[in-house]
Design a protein around this motif. Sequence first.
Motif, PDB file in Angstrom:
ATOM      1  N   LEU A   2       0.858  -1.181   0.000  1.00 16.86           N
ATOM      2  CA  LEU A   2       0.000   0.000   0.000  1.00 16.86           C
ATOM      3  C   LEU A   2       0.896   1.233   0.000  1.00 16.86           C
ATOM      4  O   LEU A   2       1.784   1.368   0.854  1.00 16.86           O
ATOM      5  N   ASN A  99      -2.735   0.600  -4.106  1.00 19.70           N
ATOM      6  CA  ASN A  99      -2.342  -0.738  -3.676  1.00 19.70           C
ATOM      7  C   ASN A  99      -1.677  -1.441  -4.848  1.00 19.70           C
ATOM      8  O   ASN A  99      -2.305  -1.682  -5.869  1.00 19.70           O
ATOM      9  N   SER A 101       0.091  -4.872  -5.713  1.00 15.11           N
ATOM     10  CA  SER A 101       0.336  -6.203  -5.174  1.00 15.11           C
ATOM     11  C   SER A 101       1.656  -6.750  -5.703  1.00 15.11           C
ATOM     12  O   SER A 101       2.122  -6.388  -6.771  1.00 15.11           O
TER      13      SER A 101
END
Length: 142
Positions: A2, A99, A101
């Motif tokens: 994040l 965000n 990943s």
Amino acid sequence: MLLLLFYLGDQLYAIDSLRVVEVIPRVNVRKLYQAPDYVAGLFNYRGRVIPVIDLSLLIQGKPCSLCLSTRIIIVQYPGKPEQRDYLGLMAEQVTDTLNKSSVEEPESVRGNIIMDGHRIIELLCVESLFPEIEQLRVLYSY
């Protein structure tokens, strides 16, 4: 991962949210005599005196705009684990997160540059600021 997004001028930057303690509105700071220009000053954060660095002045050579979205990002100073020292980073338009990943395509992350659609985001490494900050810490004993 994040990321907290912010601007310095018209350039988009990010910082890993794991580094962020709190984001607060811009506050009045006490200027330091003979400190570098990018050191906006000191202020009392929850009973501790901490320095505030104007990231725009440090990185782009012009001070942060004085607008409502200008914030101070409180980050933990990477030092001894038993110590909890903080540093304020002043930036503009601190209003969004992203965000990313770890399973995303590798082309989207190259070093400290992140591609998000058409946006190019530079990931700010907090540790890269600390050699000079350590010198200030010794001089002003905060």
